[in-house]
Motif scaffolding. Structure first.
Motif, PDB file in Angstrom:
ATOM      1  N   TYR A  12      -9.417  15.542  14.268  1.00 49.12           N
ATOM      2  CA  TYR A  12     -10.865  15.665  14.460  1.00 49.12           C
ATOM      3  C   TYR A  12     -11.478  16.225  13.184  1.00 49.12           C
ATOM      4  O   TYR A  12     -11.401  17.426  12.907  1.00 49.12           O
ATOM      5  CB  TYR A  12     -11.160  16.581  15.648  1.00 49.12           C
ATOM      6  CG  TYR A  12     -12.618  16.573  16.071  1.00 49.12           C
ATOM      7  CD1 TYR A  12     -13.126  15.538  16.844  1.00 49.12           C
ATOM      8  CD2 TYR A  12     -13.478  17.592  15.683  1.00 49.12           C
ATOM      9  CE1 TYR A  12     -14.459  15.510  17.240  1.00 49.12           C
ATOM     10  CE2 TYR A  12     -14.824  17.579  16.066  1.00 49.12           C
ATOM     11  CZ  TYR A  12     -15.300  16.543  16.835  1.00 49.12           C
ATOM     12  OH  TYR A  12     -16.622  16.524  17.209  1.00 49.12           O
ATOM     13  N   ARG A  38     -18.835  17.595  12.162  1.00 48.89           N
ATOM     14  CA  ARG A  38     -17.886  17.998  13.189  1.00 48.89           C
ATOM     15  C   ARG A  38     -17.301  19.393  12.957  1.00 48.89           C
ATOM     16  O   ARG A  38     -16.607  19.916  13.825  1.00 48.89           O
ATOM     17  CB  ARG A  38     -16.729  16.992  13.254  1.00 48.89           C
ATOM     18  CG  ARG A  38     -17.147  15.603  13.689  1.00 48.89           C
ATOM     19  CD  ARG A  38     -15.948  14.691  13.798  1.00 48.89           C
ATOM     20  NE  ARG A  38     -16.275  13.439  14.458  1.00 48.89           N
ATOM     21  CZ  ARG A  38     -15.359  12.586  14.932  1.00 48.89           C
ATOM     22  NH1 ARG A  38     -14.080  12.859  14.802  1.00 48.89           N
ATOM     23  NH2 ARG A  38     -15.737  11.473  15.536  1.00 48.89           N
ATOM     24  N   LEU A  58     -15.493  21.840  15.767  1.00 48.62           N
ATOM     25  CA  LEU A  58     -14.069  22.102  15.661  1.00 48.62           C
ATOM     26  C   LEU A  58     -13.808  23.602  15.581  1.00 48.62           C
ATOM     27  O   LEU A  58     -12.900  24.126  16.252  1.00 48.62           O
ATOM     28  CB  LEU A  58     -13.499  21.404  14.422  1.00 48.62           C
ATOM     29  CG  LEU A  58     -12.010  21.649  14.140  1.00 48.62           C
ATOM     30  CD1 LEU A  58     -11.149  21.179  15.308  1.00 48.62           C
ATOM     31  CD2 LEU A  58     -11.584  20.936  12.850  1.00 48.62           C
ATOM     32  N   VAL A  93     -20.036  10.251  18.348  1.00 50.78           N
ATOM     33  CA  VAL A  93     -19.758  11.272  17.332  1.00 50.78           C
ATOM     34  C   VAL A  93     -18.500  12.078  17.656  1.00 50.78           C
ATOM     35  O   VAL A  93     -18.148  12.998  16.918  1.00 50.78           O
ATOM     36  CB  VAL A  93     -20.963  12.226  17.150  1.00 50.78           C
ATOM     37  CG1 VAL A  93     -22.147  11.469  16.589  1.00 50.78           C
ATOM     38  CG2 VAL A  93     -21.331  12.922  18.455  1.00 50.78           C
ATOM     39  N   GLY A  94     -17.832  11.750  18.749  1.00 54.27           N
ATOM     40  CA  GLY A  94     -16.535  12.366  19.026  1.00 54.27           C
ATOM     41  C   GLY A  94     -16.550  13.490  20.045  1.00 54.27           C
ATOM     42  O   GLY A  94     -15.613  14.284  20.095  1.00 54.27           O
ATOM     43  N   LYS A  95     -17.550  13.546  20.891  1.00 54.45           N
ATOM     44  CA  LYS A  95     -17.636  14.627  21.875  1.00 54.45           C
ATOM     45  C   LYS A  95     -16.502  14.535  22.896  1.00 54.45           C
ATOM     46  O   LYS A  95     -15.806  15.518  23.168  1.00 54.45           O
ATOM     47  CB  LYS A  95     -18.982  14.597  22.585  1.00 54.45           C
ATOM     48  CG  LYS A  95     -20.191  14.697  21.658  1.00 54.45           C
ATOM     49  CD  LYS A  95     -21.489  14.750  22.418  1.00 54.45           C
ATOM     50  CE  LYS A  95     -21.764  13.526  23.263  1.00 54.45           C
ATOM     51  NZ  LYS A  95     -21.969  12.299  22.451  1.00 54.45           N
ATOM     52  N   LEU A 142     -13.068  15.229  21.376  1.00 56.39           N
ATOM     53  CA  LEU A 142     -12.836  16.648  21.135  1.00 56.39           C
ATOM     54  C   LEU A 142     -12.448  17.361  22.431  1.00 56.39           C
ATOM     55  O   LEU A 142     -11.568  18.225  22.427  1.00 56.39           O
ATOM     56  CB  LEU A 142     -14.073  17.294  20.525  1.00 56.39           C
ATOM     57  CG  LEU A 142     -13.966  18.793  20.210  1.00 56.39           C
ATOM     58  CD1 LEU A 142     -12.779  19.094  19.311  1.00 56.39           C
ATOM     59  CD2 LEU A 142     -15.260  19.303  19.580  1.00 56.39           C
ATOM     60  N   VAL A 180     -23.156  18.342  17.881  1.00 57.54           N
ATOM     61  CA  VAL A 180     -22.202  17.532  17.112  1.00 57.54           C
ATOM     62  C   VAL A 180     -22.972  16.395  16.456  1.00 57.54           C
ATOM     63  O   VAL A 180     -23.701  15.659  17.129  1.00 57.54           O
ATOM     64  CB  VAL A 180     -21.094  16.960  18.022  1.00 57.54           C
ATOM     65  CG1 VAL A 180     -20.042  16.242  17.184  1.00 57.54           C
ATOM     66  CG2 VAL A 180     -20.460  18.064  18.861  1.00 57.54           C
TER      67      VAL A 180
END
Length: 302
Positions: free
Chosen positions: A125, A130, A134, A162-164, A167, A293
């Motif tokens: 990640y 981010r 993180l 966006v990677g929520k 994560l 994020v």
């Protein structure tokens, strides 16, 4: 080993043994593992119980060298118990891997989530926008594992891709290494299931199943319009219980907390219910800290 070896030799020459059994047992006694075991444990073994010992040695040899239903999942090992030779069975690598997988699936429950979330790692990640998320995630893990008292979860807010969700999965995987169990679910799908459960009278059972999770992660909250019943009698009940019991809860959403409150204030009939929305958000804010994020949409990257 000499005395035991002599007794075994005498037993092999016994007239009571069939020729086939004598031949099979002789092959077992020549097995390197058997010879090493007898050498290491001869002083612990009662040489008078030689027939029992011989039977155990043959059982070990037979299961070690011939495929069976038992050998698919376990391997035999000679042991000494009460001065007699016995055979114990231990899970082989295949069984150990299956048990680890079962433990993991019980410890990280996915409800209507993509299966690839199980492979999410904090080490992967990275990227612009981010870093804060993180860092907050690592802080939570450290505090939860080492700090006494309640540790709030995270409310991950940001645009699509966006990677929520990734994560959240990475946090759950990291926690599982310390035997912390997580339930992660796609909340819009869960809401539909709750509506469908009314007819079968299973709503309460399903709510109870998730509300007491050690760590609960509600993914994509606010993605769909929410009925007053789902908001108050499902989400509200879950969050109220977790607030009372100080159970960390994570959220992901395309809305900030402020935006989510406005979203929750409008029910499916278009009616405004700001007080009820505020009540839900008070619980959300108690259970989690907001983290924004950002970054590029990676959802369609190859």
């Amino acid at each position: 080993m000499e005395n035991l070896g002599k007794k075994l030799a005498e037993y092999l020459n016994s007239k009571n043994l069939t020729e086939d059994y004598r031949r099979l047992l002789n092959g077992a006694l020549k097995d390197p593992d058997v010879q090493q075991f007898l050498k290491d444990n001869s002083e612990k073994i009662d040489s008078k119980a030689i027939s029992t010992s011989a039977a155990s040695i043959y059982e070990f040899y037979n299961n070690k060298n011939h495929a069976s239903e038992l050998s698919r999942d376990y391997y035999p090992k000679l042991t000494v118990s009460n001065h007699n030779i016995e055979v114990a069975y231990y899970p082989n690598e295949r069984t150990q891997n299956r048990e680890k997988r079962n433990q993991y699936e019980n410890g990280f429950v996915l409800m209507d989530m993509p299966s690839d979330i199980r492979s999410a790692k904090l080490d992967d990640y990275n990227g612009d926008g981010r870093q804060e998320a993180l860092g907050k995630s690592l802080d939570f893990i450290d505090n939860y594992l080492n700090q006494k008292g309640f540790v709030p979860g995270l409310y991950l807010a940001g645009d699509f891709g966006v990677g929520k969700t990734y994560l959240l999965g990475a946090i759950a995987n990291e926690l599982f290494k310390s035997d912390v169990h997580t339930t992660m679910m796609h909340f819009p799908t869960f809401a539909v299931e709750m509506k469908n459960s009314i007819g079968s009278n299973t709503v309460l059972a399903k709510v109870n199943k998730v509300k007491g999770a050690e760590i609960l992660m509600l993914d994509d909250i606010g993605a769909d319009s929410m009925s007053s019943w789902i908001r108050d009698e499902v989400l509200g009940v879950i969050l109220q219980y977790r607030m009372q019991e100080n159970l960390p809860t994570f959220f992901s959403s395309n809305f900030s907390m402020k935006e989510l409150e406005k979203h929750l204030a409008i029910n499916q009939r278009g009616e405004e219910e700001p007080v009820k929305a505020k009540r839900i958000m008070e619980r959300v804010k108690y259970l989690s800290h907001e983290v924004i994020v950002t970054g590029q949409n990676r959802r369609f990257e190859k």
